[in-house]
Design an enzyme around this catalytic site. Structure first.
Site, PDB file in Angstrom:
ATOM      1  N   HIS A 221       0.859  -1.184   0.000  1.00 32.19           N
ATOM      2  CA  HIS A 221       0.000   0.000   0.000  1.00 32.19           C
ATOM      3  C   HIS A 221       0.890   1.227   0.000  1.00 32.19           C
ATOM      4  CE1 HIS A 221      -3.775   2.218   0.820  1.00 32.19           C
ATOM      5  NE2 HIS A 221      -2.944   3.081   1.384  1.00 32.19           N
ATOM      6  N   CYS A 222       0.745   2.064  -1.022  1.00 32.36           N
ATOM      7  CA  CYS A 222       1.595   3.242  -1.172  1.00 32.36           C
ATOM      8  C   CYS A 222       0.860   4.472  -0.650  1.00 32.36           C
ATOM      9  CB  CYS A 222       1.974   3.440  -2.641  1.00 32.36           C
ATOM     10  SG  CYS A 222       3.063   4.853  -2.926  1.00 32.36           S
ATOM     11  N   PRO A 223       1.319   5.102   0.424  1.00 36.22           N
ATOM     12  CA  PRO A 223       0.632   6.309   0.916  1.00 36.22           C
ATOM     13  C   PRO A 223       0.759   7.488  -0.035  1.00 36.22           C
ATOM     14  CG  PRO A 223       2.672   5.934   2.137  1.00 36.22           C
ATOM     15  CD  PRO A 223       2.476   4.732   1.257  1.00 36.22           C
TER      16      PRO A 223
END
Length: 426
Positions: A221-223
């Site tokens: 999951h890439c913020p």
């Protein structure tokens, strides 16, 4: 004992004994709000104390359940489930205890990442826009007046190509769904059942705690995207990282001399501000002979010349320094991440599968066997599958130019090809 209301889709095998701890563990994972008191549970001595503590906590919770706000009942019920899982599980070990104790920390990190996702996206857009503003209003006029026509054409073409690739892939990476497994009953083969979603998980599918759902071929999951990187947007994410790194390297290398000149100019301006340019001369100054004789006219005199720089000059040099420092830092940090993902793509792995495969390889090594990744088709074939290259022209139209084509496969099933066979003869 309380009667449990099982979901209709749950099938309990007849081989399960309802008086064993394994059966109640599965019950607890499915129905969180139930209170179960099994007749016989195989416990260790350390779990007896925890069982007594759980009974005391349950008694306290019954007295105060009516006082708890409705908003806090679900988190407290979840914490009670974690506590029960420690002493209802006969296979409890140190790893299970540590994971259960740190579960609230992971839960809080997931919530903060979900809340600040839009802030990270805003930072990416704002910082990139600031670099573009400096490039167009500060550097472009300088390039047009000092560079030769050949270099002017090179900088304009290369810079705008990089800008288009970065903008396109970042928009697609943030707006494209990573892919989700079907939640309805189907005949798709699966390898396990998600204990949080309670749905079958196909191969290479993992659960994301931030998105609170399962993701097909999940990488992470890439913020900075406020989105998961999965099967349908993995190519967009990697292309964005690649072209952003190339763009930052371009700004850092081409602006190195400008950065050195701007740094020396700012340093020179600071020394000039410290030095006194002159002192006002009064009547006492006239007596001690500071002024020449021809200036004895009674008029006030200040030996303070105009500064050799303006506010615009100082702002220009500071903008160049800001651009060079930011692009150089991003080039190093993002470049390392890009290289790491390039290695994973060459091996046919994702970030999660890298840890799983490493652990499996060590386990097989202890048995004298060699583990082979079933999704590794060879280095070149892995890149062809990743970029969707099916013919030679696709290296230009699908890699070096913006392309919105869908990736290979549906993310639910994966064909296993021989490692020595060229899957796509390009």
């Amino acid at each position: 004992m309380r009667r449990l209301n099982f979901p209709q889709f749950l099938e309990v095998p007849s081989s399960f004994n309802p008086r064993t701890s394994e059966f109640w563990l599965r019950v607890l994972l499915i129905e969180e709000d139930c209170e179960v008191r099994p007749w016989r549970v195989t416990m260790r001595p350390c779990t007896s104390v925890m069982h007594l503590f759980g009974r005391w906590l349950r008694g306290c919770s019954r007295r105060s359940c009516n006082r708890i706000p409705r908003r806090l009942r679900k988190p407290l019920s979840y914490f009670r489930l974690l506590l029960k899982s420690l002493y209802f599980n006969s296979l409890t070990n140190s790893d299970v205890v540590v994971d259960s104790l740190f579960e609230p920390v992971f839960w809080m990190v997931d919530i903060l990442t979900r809340w600040f996702g839009k802030v990270f996206v805003f930072l990416v857009v704002a910082l990139t826009s600031s670099i573009l503003f400096i490039a167009y209003f500060c550097l472009l006029p300088l390039v047009l007046h000092t560079y030769s026509p050949g270099w002017i054409i090179w900088h304009i073409c290369y810079g705008h190509w990089i800008l288009v690739m970065i903008t396109f892939h970042y928009y697609k990476a943030t707006s494209t769904s990573p892919g989700y497994p079907p939640k309805m009953k189907n005949d798709i083969p699966f390898v396990s059942v998600c204990k949080k979603c309670i749905i079958p998980k196909p191969a290479r599918t993992h659960h994301c705690g931030i998105c609170n759902t399962c993701i097909l071929k999940m990488d992470h999951h890439c913020p900075w995207l406020n989105n998961c990187v999965g099967h349908f947007n993995h190519r967009y994410f990697f292309s964005f990282c690649l072209y952003m790194t190339l763009g930052c390297l371009y700004c850092s290398i081409s602006g190195r001399n400008l950065f050195i000149d701007a740094y020396n100019a700012i340093d020179h301006f600071k020394h000039m501000d410290v030095e006194k340019q002159g002192v006002p001369v009064t009547g006492v100054g006239l007596l001690i002979g500071i002024l020449p004789q021809e200036s004895m006219t009674g008029k006030s005199y200040y030996h303070t010349p105009q500064p050799p720089y303006t506010f615009k000059d100082r702002l220009f040099h500071k903008s160049v320094i800001y651009m060079w420092v930011l692009t150089s830092t991003v080039a190093v940090a993002l470049g390392g991440l890009t290289v790491w993902h390039a290695i994973l793509i060459s091996r046919g792995e994702t970030s999660i599968e890298r840890h799983i495969n490493s652990k499996e390889a060590r386990r097989m090594m202890k048995r004298g066997k060699v583990y082979k990744n079933p999704f590794n088709y060879g280095k070149l074939n892995n890149w062809k599958v990743f970029f969707g290259v099916e013919k030679k022209s696709h290296w230009l139209t699908r890699v070096l130019l913006p392309s919105g084509h869908v990736p290979y496969g549906d993310g639910l099933t994966w064909d296993i090809y021989p490692l020595k066979k060229d899957m796509m003869p390009v």
